[in-house]
Design an enzyme around this catalytic site. Structure first.
Site, PDB file in Angstrom:
ATOM      1  N   LYS A 169      15.301  -4.440  10.093  1.00  0.00           N
ATOM      2  CA  LYS A 169      15.729  -3.377  10.324  1.00  0.00           C
ATOM      3  C   LYS A 169      15.482  -2.668  11.590  1.00  0.00           C
ATOM      4  CE  LYS A 169      16.625   1.264   9.439  1.00  0.00           C
ATOM      5  NZ  LYS A 169      17.573   1.788   9.025  1.00  0.00           N
ATOM      6  N   LYS A 244      12.204   7.145  15.969  1.00  0.00           N
ATOM      7  CA  LYS A 244      11.132   6.703  15.056  1.00  0.00           C
ATOM      8  C   LYS A 244      11.276   5.183  15.045  1.00  0.00           C
ATOM      9  CE  LYS A 244      10.122   6.005  10.130  1.00  0.00           C
ATOM     10  NZ  LYS A 244      10.571   6.214   8.822  1.00  0.00           N
TER      11      LYS A 244
HETATM   12  P1  NAD Z   1      13.155  12.976   4.161  1.00  0.00           P
HETATM   13  O1  NAD Z   1      11.808  13.464   5.103  1.00  0.00           O
HETATM   14  O2  NAD Z   1      14.379  13.872   3.892  1.00  0.00           O
HETATM   15  O3  NAD Z   1      12.554  12.432   2.858  1.00  0.00           O
HETATM   16  C1  NAD Z   1      11.210  11.918   2.534  1.00  0.00           C
HETATM   17  C2  NAD Z   1      10.593  12.594   1.443  1.00  0.00           C
HETATM   18  O4  NAD Z   1       9.546  12.133   1.050  1.00  0.00           O
HETATM   19  C3  NAD Z   1      10.594  14.075   1.346  1.00  0.00           C
HETATM   20  O5  NAD Z   1      11.256  15.012   0.557  1.00  0.00           O
HETATM   21  C4  NAD Z   1       8.848  14.295   1.313  1.00  0.00           C
HETATM   22  O6  NAD Z   1       8.649  15.618   0.601  1.00  0.00           O
HETATM   23  C5  NAD Z   1       8.669  13.060   0.175  1.00  0.00           C
HETATM   24  N1  NAD Z   1       7.478  12.818   0.429  1.00  0.00           N
HETATM   25  C6  NAD Z   1       6.361  12.598   1.427  1.00  0.00           C
HETATM   26  N2  NAD Z   1       5.140  12.162   1.069  1.00  0.00           N
HETATM   27  C7  NAD Z   1       5.290  12.018  -0.329  1.00  0.00           C
HETATM   28  C8  NAD Z   1       4.246  11.910  -1.337  1.00  0.00           C
HETATM   29  N3  NAD Z   1       3.176  11.531  -0.969  1.00  0.00           N
HETATM   30  N4  NAD Z   1       4.846  11.735  -2.594  1.00  0.00           N
HETATM   31  C9  NAD Z   1       6.168  12.006  -3.054  1.00  0.00           C
HETATM   32  N5  NAD Z   1       7.045  12.373  -1.751  1.00  0.00           N
HETATM   33  C10 NAD Z   1       6.489  12.450  -0.662  1.00  0.00           C
HETATM   34  O7  NAD Z   1      13.547  11.580   4.948  1.00  0.00           O
HETATM   35  P2  NAD Z   1      14.908  10.610   4.764  1.00  0.00           P
HETATM   36  O8  NAD Z   1      15.892  11.086   5.671  1.00  0.00           O
HETATM   37  O9  NAD Z   1      15.297  10.644   3.034  1.00  0.00           O
HETATM   38  O10 NAD Z   1      14.197   9.233   4.893  1.00  0.00           O
HETATM   39  C11 NAD Z   1      13.658   8.483   3.941  1.00  0.00           C
HETATM   40  C12 NAD Z   1      13.200   7.200   4.732  1.00  0.00           C
HETATM   41  O11 NAD Z   1      14.624   6.526   4.755  1.00  0.00           O
HETATM   42  C13 NAD Z   1      12.358   7.234   6.123  1.00  0.00           C
HETATM   43  O12 NAD Z   1      11.409   6.040   6.081  1.00  0.00           O
HETATM   44  C14 NAD Z   1      13.659   7.002   7.177  1.00  0.00           C
HETATM   45  O13 NAD Z   1      13.237   6.402   8.186  1.00  0.00           O
HETATM   46  C15 NAD Z   1      14.593   5.911   6.246  1.00  0.00           C
HETATM   47  N6  NAD Z   1      16.162   6.324   6.558  1.00  0.00           N
HETATM   48  C16 NAD Z   1      16.482   7.418   6.777  1.00  0.00           C
HETATM   49  C17 NAD Z   1      18.093   7.342   7.051  1.00  0.00           C
HETATM   50  C18 NAD Z   1      18.622   8.583   7.256  1.00  0.00           C
HETATM   51  O14 NAD Z   1      19.817   8.641   7.959  1.00  0.00           O
HETATM   52  N7  NAD Z   1      17.979   9.725   6.995  1.00  0.00           N
HETATM   53  C19 NAD Z   1      18.843   6.306   7.296  1.00  0.00           C
HETATM   54  C20 NAD Z   1      17.932   5.004   7.168  1.00  0.00           C
HETATM   55  C21 NAD Z   1      16.543   4.915   6.771  1.00  0.00           C
END
Ligand code: NAD
Length: 298
Positions: A169, A244
């Site tokens: 990734k 990131k």
């Molecule tokens: P986001 O911030 O919208 O969601 C993360 C969620 O995790 C939040 O709702 C937060 O409240 C929750 N969280 C944090 N700590 C927690 C805990 N201890 N217990 C329970 N919940 C907890 O982020 P996202 O956009 O959904 O991305 C999530 C992952 O996917 C990241 O690692 C990101 O790099 C990866 N990602 C995101 C995308 C994108 O386009 N958004 C694409 C590919 C990969």
């Protein structure tokens, strides 16, 4: 009846959990945000009040969390003490390779099956159930992992042993970040040389400069209908997310002793762009930074 715990219901996890429900999976969902839990409940997930409650006796646990520190603590404090014996644990977050390997080793010691399975496809793919999962796992566990991921996936590919999913990734996204900067520079130079953007695009698309950043995600509007450049760079893949991943790549390169000077330059440029206040813009908007025309952005 066995259930799947889903922890982390943000932009990605919310849509992913909903697709599991649509496929008939019993999902017990938790997020620190009550709003996110309510949204998941509206999509048919069972609400829980803690990650520990979601994970209790779960045969499958899926996590979609912001970064390595969240993954370490959720697994140590909630998943390992509560999941069913031998449960399948799948972390879909994008995190550092070192954490993925460390959590995988702890899981193995405790008798769990673990996979790091970061995704490509963004929020649109999460909502549509068309994500690509890059999986690091023991080969023997792949069929079970692919089965659990299927309702959320277009493609599930094993990259290698635990940690390999994260490694693929960050290498892919470093390449994407660099190639986008190259495309931006070339388009800016083409304009400065008085070339018609459409003519340059058509010729480069059929020449050796062709790449995804140009032909699927062109940072100049009017050339690729689906590209965020046509929507003032709203939506898409944010500069903050790209940054990131570039930081993760630089961390991994330093740890492995690999030379990645273009990755380092890309990190510096996207960091500069973010510091100007454009972290929420799609990463292809960096063309405006390179052109010295930040005023074009809203
Ligand atoms: P986001 O911030 O919208 O969601 C993360 C969620 O995790 C939040 O709702 C937060 O409240 C929750 N969280 C944090 N700590 C927690 C805990 N201890 N217990 C329970 N919940 C907890 O982020 P996202 O956009 O959904 O991305 C999530 C992952 O996917 C990241 O690692 C990101 O790099 C990866 N990602 C995101 C995308 C994108 O386009 N958004 C694409 C590919 C990969």
């Amino acid at each position: 009846m066995s259930h799947t715990a889903f922890i982390g219901l943000g932009h990605m996890g919310g849509g992913m959990a909903a697709n599991l429900v649509k496929a008939g999976v019993e999902v017990r969902a938790f997020d620190l945000s009550t709003l996110a839990v309510e949204r998941a409940a509206a999509a048919g997930c069972a609400r829980t009040v803690s990650a520990a409650e979601a994970a209790r006796d779960a045969e499958v646990v899926i996590t979609m969390l912001p970064a390595g520190a969240h993954v370490r603590s959720v697994y140590a404090e909630a998943v390992f003490p509560n999941a069913a014996k031998g449960a399948l644990l799948i972390d879909c977050s994008t995190i550092d390779v070192e954490t993925a390997r460390a959590v995988a080793a702890q899981a193995r010691e405790l008798g769990f099956r673990f996979a790091d399975a970061p995704v490509s496809g963004g929020t649109a793919g999460a909502d549509a159930g068309t994500l690509t999962f890059m999986v690091g796992c023991d080969e023997a566990n792949l069929p079970a992992i692919a089965y659990e991921l299927a309702p959320m996936a277009k493609t599930v590919i094993r990259a290698g042993d635990p940690g390999a999913g994260q490694a693929v990734k960050i290498c892919n996204n470093m390449l994407l970040g660099i190639s986008m900067l190259g495309v931006c520079e070339a388009l800016n130079l083409a304009e400065a040389l008085g070339l018609d953007a459409q003519a340059f695009f058509e010729i480069a698309s059929k020449s050796s400069g062709q790449c995804w950043s140009l032909t699927s995600y062109c940072p100049v509007p009017g050339l690729v209908a689906a590209a965020p450049s046509n929507r003032d760079f709203e939506g898409g893949f944010s500069t903050a997310m790209m940054l990131k991943d570039l930081k993760l790549a630089q961390g991994a390169a330093a740890a492995a002793g690999a030379s990645t000077p273009l990755g380092a330059s890309a990190e510096a440029l996207y960091a500069l762009f973010e510091r100007q206040g454009y972290g929420d813009k799609d990463f292809s908007a960096v063309i405006k930074l390179l052109a010295g025309r930040l005023d074009d952005l809203s």
